[in-house]
Design a protein around this motif. Structure first.
Motif, PDB file in Angstrom:
ATOM      1  N   ILE A 228       0.841  -1.201   0.000  1.00  6.18           N
ATOM      2  CA  ILE A 228       0.000   0.000   0.000  1.00  6.18           C
ATOM      3  C   ILE A 228       0.872   1.245   0.000  1.00  6.18           C
ATOM      4  O   ILE A 228       0.584   2.225  -0.691  1.00  6.18           O
ATOM      5  CB  ILE A 228      -0.929  -0.002   1.229  1.00  6.18           C
ATOM      6  N   PHE A 231       2.010   1.856  -3.389  1.00  6.75           N
ATOM      7  CA  PHE A 231       0.973   2.507  -4.207  1.00  6.75           C
ATOM      8  C   PHE A 231       0.915   3.996  -3.901  1.00  6.75           C
ATOM      9  O   PHE A 231       0.800   4.827  -4.806  1.00  6.75           O
ATOM     10  CB  PHE A 231      -0.403   1.894  -3.952  1.00  6.75           C
ATOM     11  N   ILE A 234       3.704   5.701  -5.713  1.00  6.95           N
ATOM     12  CA  ILE A 234       3.602   5.914  -7.156  1.00  6.95           C
ATOM     13  C   ILE A 234       2.457   6.867  -7.476  1.00  6.95           C
ATOM     14  O   ILE A 234       2.466   7.517  -8.510  1.00  6.95           O
ATOM     15  CB  ILE A 234       3.504   4.599  -7.961  1.00  6.95           C
ATOM     16  N   ILE A 235       1.498   7.017  -6.564  1.00  4.20           N
ATOM     17  CA  ILE A 235       0.476   8.034  -6.793  1.00  4.20           C
ATOM     18  C   ILE A 235       1.064   9.424  -6.546  1.00  4.20           C
ATOM     19  O   ILE A 235       0.806  10.363  -7.288  1.00  4.20           O
ATOM     20  CB  ILE A 235      -0.754   7.768  -5.914  1.00  4.20           C
ATOM     21  N   ALA A 270      -1.348   4.155   8.857  1.00  2.00           N
ATOM     22  CA  ALA A 270      -2.541   4.788   8.293  1.00  2.00           C
ATOM     23  C   ALA A 270      -2.199   6.044   7.511  1.00  2.00           C
ATOM     24  O   ALA A 270      -2.880   6.398   6.561  1.00  2.00           O
ATOM     25  CB  ALA A 270      -3.535   5.106   9.410  1.00  2.00           C
ATOM     26  N   PHE A 273      -1.810   6.007   3.728  1.00  2.00           N
ATOM     27  CA  PHE A 273      -3.082   5.810   3.032  1.00  2.00           C
ATOM     28  C   PHE A 273      -3.895   7.100   3.014  1.00  2.00           C
ATOM     29  O   PHE A 273      -4.500   7.450   2.000  1.00  2.00           O
ATOM     30  CB  PHE A 273      -3.882   4.693   3.698  1.00  2.00           C
ATOM     31  N   LEU A 276      -2.553   9.237   0.434  1.00  2.00           N
ATOM     32  CA  LEU A 276      -2.979   8.730  -0.882  1.00  2.00           C
ATOM     33  C   LEU A 276      -4.369   9.251  -1.234  1.00  2.00           C
ATOM     34  O   LEU A 276      -4.611   9.743  -2.338  1.00  2.00           O
ATOM     35  CB  LEU A 276      -2.945   7.212  -0.820  1.00  2.00           C
ATOM     36  N   ILE A 277      -5.293   9.154  -0.257  1.00  2.00           N
ATOM     37  CA  ILE A 277      -6.673   9.612  -0.502  1.00  2.00           C
ATOM     38  C   ILE A 277      -6.676  11.115  -0.774  1.00  2.00           C
ATOM     39  O   ILE A 277      -7.296  11.583  -1.737  1.00  2.00           O
ATOM     40  CB  ILE A 277      -7.559   9.315   0.727  1.00  2.00           C
ATOM     41  N   LEU A 280      -5.469  11.936  -4.187  1.00  2.00           N
ATOM     42  CA  LEU A 280      -6.402  11.536  -5.241  1.00  2.00           C
ATOM     43  C   LEU A 280      -7.651  12.411  -5.269  1.00  2.00           C
ATOM     44  O   LEU A 280      -8.241  12.612  -6.324  1.00  2.00           O
ATOM     45  CB  LEU A 280      -6.785  10.069  -5.084  1.00  2.00           C
ATOM     46  N   VAL A 281      -8.058  12.932  -4.104  1.00  2.00           N
ATOM     47  CA  VAL A 281      -9.222  13.818  -4.094  1.00  2.00           C
ATOM     48  C   VAL A 281      -8.876  15.115  -4.819  1.00  2.00           C
ATOM     49  O   VAL A 281      -9.664  15.639  -5.608  1.00  2.00           O
ATOM     50  CB  VAL A 281      -9.674  14.100  -2.642  1.00  2.00           C
ATOM     51  N   ILE A 282      -7.644  15.608  -4.574  1.00  2.00           N
ATOM     52  CA  ILE A 282      -7.253  16.858  -5.221  1.00  2.00           C
ATOM     53  C   ILE A 282      -6.948  16.637  -6.702  1.00  2.00           C
ATOM     54  O   ILE A 282      -7.393  17.379  -7.565  1.00  2.00           O
ATOM     55  CB  ILE A 282      -6.012  17.460  -4.512  1.00  2.00           C
ATOM     56  N   PRO A 284      -7.161  13.540  -9.344  1.00  2.00           N
ATOM     57  CA  PRO A 284      -7.514  12.138  -9.573  1.00  2.00           C
ATOM     58  C   PRO A 284      -6.492  11.372 -10.412  1.00  2.00           C
ATOM     59  O   PRO A 284      -6.530  10.153 -10.442  1.00  2.00           O
ATOM     60  CB  PRO A 284      -8.837  12.216 -10.321  1.00  2.00           C
ATOM     61  N   THR A 285      -5.576  12.053 -11.098  1.00  2.00           N
ATOM     62  CA  THR A 285      -4.600  11.318 -11.900  1.00  2.00           C
ATOM     63  C   THR A 285      -3.272  11.178 -11.181  1.00  2.00           C
ATOM     64  O   THR A 285      -2.279  10.793 -11.775  1.00  2.00           O
ATOM     65  CB  THR A 285      -4.357  12.028 -13.241  1.00  2.00           C
ATOM     66  N   GLY A 286      -3.220  11.510  -9.899  1.00  2.00           N
ATOM     67  CA  GLY A 286      -1.961  11.460  -9.169  1.00  2.00           C
ATOM     68  C   GLY A 286      -1.260  12.806  -9.258  1.00  2.00           C
ATOM     69  O   GLY A 286      -1.581  13.641 -10.095  1.00  2.00           O
TER      70      GLY A 286
END
Lengths: 293, 321
Positions: A228, A231, A234-235, A270, A273, A276-277, A280-282, A284-286
């Motif tokens: 995780i 991930f 890379i995001i 935590a 993660f 990460l969220i 992605l909210v700001i 969406p393509t990373g």
């Protein structure tokens, strides 16, 4: 005041060290994504396999665990090549859901194969340098962490040289820039896929060795948390970008350790993660990702 | 929409199936072991169907155990702290899971497949970490806490009653999914799944539909989670484990993604295989076998067991000509 700076740089140093393991993991993920356009959700399992192979070799040979990288990396490269050939190649291009779900099968297979061989209890190793601390002004640096940072840097430099200077490395870069174009220029893309997947797995295996050597505990189901974090990296750093993986890895390592330092250790897992969220909210393509396809 | 058409062989098969489901406990009624297997099978049919409903909207989730577990925790905390009957808190568990589902859905609707998979995969693991650390005073940490059963064990034949209760819920859930998919909502979901840009051009705003799919899927998953907890009478954070996220995926893929009957067939086949392997005394090896099965199905039978008759027919025809 001097004490605060000391503590802060100590925490930053821990962040640098834990970032190293995540960088190796995320670099592998990004290398594979660059060429094959798949995300291997079983990548944490390669790390787990790396820790067990190191542990096993250590027990039977008693060598210095850092030397065991010579064992764990090639074994994982072979494992990666086999996995690519048997599982990913037949379904490449048949749809993203298939490519995601097949790694679930792999997670099951790897976790339980290891549990079958080595049982599922928590294990740990002890490095021969575990007690050596190097004093650097206010900093107390465990020798192991210094070696791990150096080894990671060496691995990344060799990877860079391999990608820039050798014919195979050029083929990998060509295939990740433009798969069809590389194919037309006579690059054997299927061979490149296999090799890239192998290298990605090998990097995860190296991360596994460093994980075990640094004294962290491991069991067959430990792979998902580092995955995780991979991930999240890379995001942060952009899907497919290796420099991004390095910067993202250092960022996650720092954030994690400063969170553990300020909010307590239980938030450590935590926070990446949550990061990460938020990203992605700001976007969406990373953070540095571009819209492709 | 016709509920039953006596000329359609699939409908006849379905009715035969239902009759069998209602009669089976009368045959094996005394065996608690088999009844338990059947009850869990039904709960997982509900769970797998709920997971599969999400794929109708073109989304996927690698962490549905989060909703399964959150539903279970919400319902059991209600039942324990407020003393409400299990059947009432069941709905509450579903609603709580749906609420969280919509929140996660809100962050996910704009994401590409990879990121969606990463977010959902991470979500279940992180929820588990929070439950055992930050929320431990309420949830009891790794130890969990006991929960009242769905049907009190003092009632004679309680497992039998539980079986029929779960069976009725399962049938209701599948009928609701069937109704939803054949309605205009189902059409809109199919349009979004096939091509989101074209769906937009046709005047369908994908966001509310995707959120709706996420919410409904999480709601039913939460109910399934509560049912499982009320069956066992105990809840621990293991409910968020990776394997609980993977089971509905394995069931749906084995049966056939994107069909209503797929998760049902898949759950029955895989559960029977699983319990058969268990009876043979295999512990870790059965996970490996299931993993290999999943990989083989994805490679060689991507549309699942439901498509098997069609594939065989195609093969035979190909040989004749």
């Amino acid at each position: 005041m001097d004490g605060t700076i000391g503590i802060l740089s100590q925490v930053a140093f821990w962040g640098l060290y834990s970032g190293c393991i995540y960088i190796l993991l995320a670099t592998g993920l990004n290398l594979i994504f660059g060429v094959m356009k798949i995300v291997n959700f079983a990548h944490g399992e390669f790390l787990m396999l790396g820790t067990y192979i190191t542990f096993f070799l250590f027990v039977i040979s008693g060598f210095n665990p850092y030397i065991l990288l010579i064992g764990s990396i090639p074994i994982l490269i072979i494992a990666g090549v086999i996995v690519e050939r048997l599982c990913f190649r037949p379904i490449l291009g048949t749809g993203k859901l298939n490519e995601i779900f097949i790694s679930l099968g792999l997670i099951y297979i790897f976790q339980n194969l290891v549990a079958l061989i080595w049982t599922d209890e928590w294990r740990s190793m002890r490095s021969p340098y575990a007690d050596i601390l190097i004093n650097l002004g206010p900093l107390q640096l465990p020798l192991d962490y210094l070696i791990i940072i150096t080894v990671t840097a060496m691995i990344l430099v060799s990877l860079y040289i391999f990608l820039q200077k050798t014919a195979l490395g050029r083929a990998i870069r060509a295939a990740s820039q433009n798969r069809k174009g590389a194919m037309l220029m006579g690059v054997n893309v299927e061979k490149v896929d296999m090799l890239t997947f192998g290298i990605g797995a090998g990097l995860a295996g190296a991360a596994g060795t460093l994980w075990a050597v640094s004294g962290q505990v491991f069991n067959p189901y430990m792979g998902s948390i580092p995955a995780i974090k991979g991930f999240a990296i890379i995001i942060l750093g952009g899907l497919g970008s290796i420099p991004g993986a390095i910067i993202g890895g250092l960022a996650i390592g720092m954030v994690e350790n400063f969170t553990a330092f300020t909010l307590g250790g239980s938030w450590k897992d935590a926070v990446s993660f949550i990061l990460l969220i938020v990203v992605l909210v700001i976007r969406p393509t990373g953070l540095f990702g571009e819209d492709e396809e | 929409m016709k509920l039953f058409d006596s000329r359609d062989p699939r409908h006849l098969l379905m009715v035969g199936f239902l009759v069998l489901a209602f009669l089976i406990p009368l045959v094996i009624g005394s065996s608690l072991y088999y009844l338990t297997i059947l009850i869990l099978m039904l709960i997982f049919i509900i769970y797998a169907s709920a997971w599969n409903f999400l794929t109708f909207s073109g989304q996927g989730s690698l962490g549905h155990a989060a909703f399964f577990g959150l539903g279970g925790y919400a319902a059991s905390l209600m039942a324990v702290k407020l003393g409400l009957p299990s059947l009432v808190t069941l709905v509450f568990g579903g609603c709580f899971a749906a609420l969280i589902g919509v929140l996660i859905g809100l962050t996910c609707v704009r994401l590409r497949e990879w990121f969606l998979a990463m977010v959902t995969f991470g979500f279940a693991v992180i929820i588990q970490t929070l439950i055992v650390s930050q929320l431990a005073p309420v949830t009891g940490g790794w130890d969990g806490f006991p929960v009242p059963k769905l049907v009190p064990t003092t009632i004679p034949g309680y497992l039998m009653i539980e079986y029929y209760l779960v069976l009725v819920i399962a049938i209701a859930v599948i009928l609701i999914f069937r109704y939803l998919l054949q309605s205009r909502i189902g059409l809109a979901l199919a349009a979004i799944r096939e091509n989101e840009v074209e769906a937009r051009a046709a005047g369908i705003n994908p966001v509310p539909f995707k959120l709706f799919a996420f919410g409904v899927s999480a709601f039913v998953t939460g109910i399934a989670g509560s049912l499982e907890i009320f069956h066992f009478g105990y809840i621990t954070p293991e409910i968020f484990g990776i394997d609980l996220s993977f089971w509905p995926i394995i069931y749906s893929i084995t049966g056939g993604l994107g069909t209503l009957s797929g998760p049902i067939v898949g759950t029955i086949v895989v559960t029977l295989l699983w319990d058969g392997l268990n009876a043979l005394g295999l512990t870790y090896a059965r996970f490996i076998i299931i993993g290999v099965l999943l990989v083989l199905i994805i490679i060689f039978l991507p549309r699942g067991l439901v498509s098997l008759p069609e594939e065989i027919r195609k093969r035979l025809k190909g040989r004749r000509s």
